[in-house]
Design a protein around this motif. Structure first.
Motif, PDB file in Angstrom:
ATOM      1  N   LEU A   1      27.151  31.808  39.612  1.00 48.42           N
ATOM      2  CA  LEU A   1      27.446  30.381  39.707  1.00 48.42           C
ATOM      3  C   LEU A   1      28.525  30.114  40.751  1.00 48.42           C
ATOM      4  N   MET A   2      29.539  30.970  40.764  1.00 55.93           N
ATOM      5  CA  MET A   2      30.629  30.816  41.727  1.00 55.93           C
ATOM      6  C   MET A   2      30.118  31.085  43.146  1.00 55.93           C
ATOM      7  N   ARG A   3      29.385  32.158  43.314  1.00 56.75           N
ATOM      8  CA  ARG A   3      28.922  32.565  44.645  1.00 56.75           C
ATOM      9  C   ARG A   3      28.016  31.519  45.267  1.00 56.75           C
ATOM     10  N   ASP A   4      27.101  30.967  44.466  1.00 52.11           N
ATOM     11  CA  ASP A   4      26.137  30.001  44.988  1.00 52.11           C
ATOM     12  C   ASP A   4      26.599  28.556  44.820  1.00 52.11           C
ATOM     13  N   ARG A   5      27.839  28.394  44.368  1.00 47.66           N
ATOM     14  CA  ARG A   5      28.508  27.095  44.297  1.00 47.66           C
ATOM     15  C   ARG A   5      27.768  26.103  43.390  1.00 47.66           C
ATOM     16  N   HIS A   6      27.380  26.594  42.224  1.00 48.69           N
ATOM     17  CA  HIS A   6      26.891  25.711  41.161  1.00 48.69           C
ATOM     18  C   HIS A   6      28.124  25.276  40.366  1.00 48.69           C
ATOM     19  N   GLY A   7      28.713  24.155  40.756  1.00 50.85           N
ATOM     20  CA  GLY A   7      30.052  23.827  40.296  1.00 50.85           C
ATOM     21  C   GLY A   7      30.168  23.179  38.935  1.00 50.85           C
ATOM     22  N   SER A   8      29.175  22.380  38.510  1.00 52.68           N
ATOM     23  CA  SER A   8      29.370  21.570  37.304  1.00 52.68           C
ATOM     24  C   SER A   8      29.628  22.381  36.034  1.00 52.68           C
ATOM     25  N   PRO A   9      29.079  23.601  35.850  1.00 53.14           N
ATOM     26  CA  PRO A   9      29.413  24.342  34.625  1.00 53.14           C
ATOM     27  C   PRO A   9      30.901  24.668  34.481  1.00 53.14           C
ATOM     28  N   PHE A  10      31.653  24.618  35.567  1.00 53.10           N
ATOM     29  CA  PHE A  10      33.080  24.917  35.504  1.00 53.10           C
ATOM     30  C   PHE A  10      33.928  23.693  35.131  1.00 53.10           C
ATOM     31  N   GLU A  11      33.268  22.569  34.850  1.00 53.45           N
ATOM     32  CA  GLU A  11      33.987  21.342  34.526  1.00 53.45           C
ATOM     33  C   GLU A  11      34.149  21.111  33.027  1.00 53.45           C
ATOM     34  N   HIS A  12      33.496  21.914  32.190  1.00 52.01           N
ATOM     35  CA  HIS A  12      33.469  21.638  30.750  1.00 52.01           C
ATOM     36  C   HIS A  12      34.614  22.332  30.018  1.00 52.01           C
ATOM     37  N   ASN A  13      35.827  22.027  30.445  1.00 51.25           N
ATOM     38  CA  ASN A  13      37.046  22.596  29.885  1.00 51.25           C
ATOM     39  C   ASN A  13      38.197  21.701  30.309  1.00 51.25           C
ATOM     40  N   SER A  14      39.368  21.953  29.768  1.00 49.54           N
ATOM     41  CA  SER A  14      40.501  21.090  30.077  1.00 49.54           C
ATOM     42  C   SER A  14      41.810  21.854  29.936  1.00 49.54           C
ATOM     43  N   MET A  15      42.739  21.582  30.856  1.00 53.34           N
ATOM     44  CA  MET A  15      44.085  22.147  30.816  1.00 53.34           C
ATOM     45  C   MET A  15      45.088  21.048  31.142  1.00 53.34           C
ATOM     46  N   THR A  16      46.138  20.968  30.353  1.00 56.25           N
ATOM     47  CA  THR A  16      47.206  20.005  30.598  1.00 56.25           C
ATOM     48  C   THR A  16      48.497  20.762  30.876  1.00 56.25           C
ATOM     49  N   PHE A  17      49.092  20.470  32.021  1.00 58.94           N
ATOM     50  CA  PHE A  17      50.332  21.106  32.449  1.00 58.94           C
ATOM     51  C   PHE A  17      51.462  20.080  32.477  1.00 58.94           C
ATOM     52  N   TYR A  18      52.654  20.531  32.102  1.00 63.11           N
ATOM     53  CA  TYR A  18      53.868  19.752  32.309  1.00 63.11           C
ATOM     54  C   TYR A  18      54.551  20.318  33.545  1.00 63.11           C
ATOM     55  N   VAL A  19      54.870  19.447  34.498  1.00 58.82           N
ATOM     56  CA  VAL A  19      55.425  19.888  35.777  1.00 58.82           C
ATOM     57  C   VAL A  19      56.712  19.129  36.061  1.00 58.82           C
ATOM     58  N   GLN A  20      57.747  19.860  36.421  1.00 55.84           N
ATOM     59  CA  GLN A  20      58.970  19.271  36.958  1.00 55.84           C
ATOM     60  C   GLN A  20      59.114  19.733  38.400  1.00 55.84           C
ATOM     61  N   ALA A  21      59.256  18.772  39.307  1.00 55.84           N
ATOM     62  CA  ALA A  21      59.332  19.094  40.733  1.00 55.84           C
ATOM     63  C   ALA A  21      59.896  17.894  41.474  1.00 55.84           C
ATOM     64  N   PRO A  22      60.298  18.081  42.719  1.00 56.38           N
ATOM     65  CA  PRO A  22      60.754  16.938  43.516  1.00 56.38           C
ATOM     66  C   PRO A  22      59.632  15.927  43.740  1.00 56.38           C
ATOM     67  N   ILE A  23      59.987  14.683  43.913  1.00 57.04           N
ATOM     68  CA  ILE A  23      58.990  13.629  44.081  1.00 57.04           C
ATOM     69  C   ILE A  23      58.086  13.903  45.289  1.00 57.04           C
ATOM     70  N   PHE A  24      58.624  14.504  46.350  1.00 57.82           N
ATOM     71  CA  PHE A  24      57.768  14.747  47.521  1.00 57.82           C
ATOM     72  C   PHE A  24      56.650  15.734  47.202  1.00 57.82           C
ATOM     73  N   VAL A  25      56.871  16.622  46.247  1.00 58.88           N
ATOM     74  CA  VAL A  25      55.805  17.530  45.809  1.00 58.88           C
ATOM     75  C   VAL A  25      54.730  16.750  45.056  1.00 58.88           C
ATOM     76  N   PHE A  26      55.149  15.822  44.207  1.00 60.73           N
ATOM     77  CA  PHE A  26      54.178  15.029  43.452  1.00 60.73           C
ATOM     78  C   PHE A  26      53.322  14.177  44.378  1.00 60.73           C
ATOM     79  N   ARG A  27      53.908  13.698  45.461  1.00 60.53           N
ATOM     80  CA  ARG A  27      53.109  12.859  46.365  1.00 60.53           C
ATOM     81  C   ARG A  27      52.020  13.687  47.056  1.00 60.53           C
ATOM     82  N   GLU A  28      52.303  14.943  47.334  1.00 64.80           N
ATOM     83  CA  GLU A  28      51.252  15.824  47.853  1.00 64.80           C
ATOM     84  C   GLU A  28      50.235  16.135  46.763  1.00 64.80           C
ATOM     85  N   PHE A  29      50.737  16.383  45.556  1.00 64.05           N
ATOM     86  CA  PHE A  29      49.872  16.725  44.434  1.00 64.05           C
ATOM     87  C   PHE A  29      48.847  15.618  44.199  1.00 64.05           C
TER      88      PHE A  29
END
Length: 229
Positions: free
Chosen positions: A46-74
């Motif tokens: 799936l990865m090699r042939d770029r069948h992407g949608s099966p990799f969407e059925h999951n979720s991760m939530t991160f807490y991030v502390q960083a300078p505002i300029f990093v968030f604007r890139e993010f």
């Protein structure tokens, strides 16, 4: 930079049942709790042939502390959900980013074809002193306005983008792979990337957490040149 994984519903088996519904229909329900280690080849395919949608059925939530300029890139990555602390509703803390001594300072070349090299001790001292002086002056002005009754949303206008903020960011594995492919520098990638070091520091910590959650997917991502499917 601070990155914490606060919640996750993500495992390699999530990729399998999502992919197999295309050929097995309702029988794919049997794969919800499957042993993913027996299907590493499918994940790699799936990865090699770029069948992407099966990799969407999951979720991760991160807490991030960083300078505002990093968030604007993010937040240029419109493939995630964001909630950031607000300078309209809370007083911002006097925490500012200054580059560490090992941070390269000198840009050599032109945009699209440049590299960064270490600065001299004198240049590092100058950067540190100038940033600290500017931040001190700005934060004192911020406090004076708040004390005078000026609204937070107005007073914050004097604060520089190296002040720290915090946010929650939620994304799936496919979105995270897209983010990592652009915001990390690694040998052997199909499409080399040249991220600003500060956002790369955040991306590296997110990658470490994801690698533990979905090791087979992570291995396939690296094996196939770190290209988001």
């Amino acid at each position: 930079m601070t990155v914490e994984l606060v919640r996750a519903n993500a495992q390699d088996a999530d990729v399998l049942f999502a992919a197999r519904v295309s050929t097995k229909g309702e029988q794919s329900l049997e794969d919800v709790g499957a042993d993913a280690s027996k299907s590493a080849g499918l994940i790699n395919y799936l990865m090699r042939d770029r069948h992407g949608s099966p990799f969407e059925h999951n979720s991760m939530t991160f807490y991030v502390q960083a300078p505002i300029f990093v968030f604007r890139e993010f937040m240029r990555h419109r493939i995630a959900s964001y909630n950031e602390e607000s300078g309209r509703y809370k007083n911002l803390s006097a925490v500012f980013y200054t580059p560490a001594p090992e941070r390269n300072l000198i840009q050599v070349g032109k945009p699209g074809a440049y590299s960064f090299e270490a600065g001299t001790a004198e240049q590092h001292s100058m950067v540190d002193a100038e940033i600290k002086a500017s931040c001190t002056q700005a934060y004192e002005a911020y406090q004076r306005m708040l004390t005078a009754g000026i609204a937070r949303e107005v007073a914050r206008a004097v604060l520089p983008v190296n002040i720290y903020s915090s946010m929650y960011v939620t994304m799936n594995a496919r979105a995270l792979m897209n983010f990592l492919s652009l915001r990390t520098t690694r040998e052997g990638t199909h499409f080399p990337s040249f991220p600003q070091r500060e956002i790369e520091m955040v991306a590296e910590q997110m990658e470490d957490e994801w690698a533990k959650l979905m090791p087979l997917t992570y291995a396939a991502f690296n094996k196939n040149g770190r290209v988001a499917p």
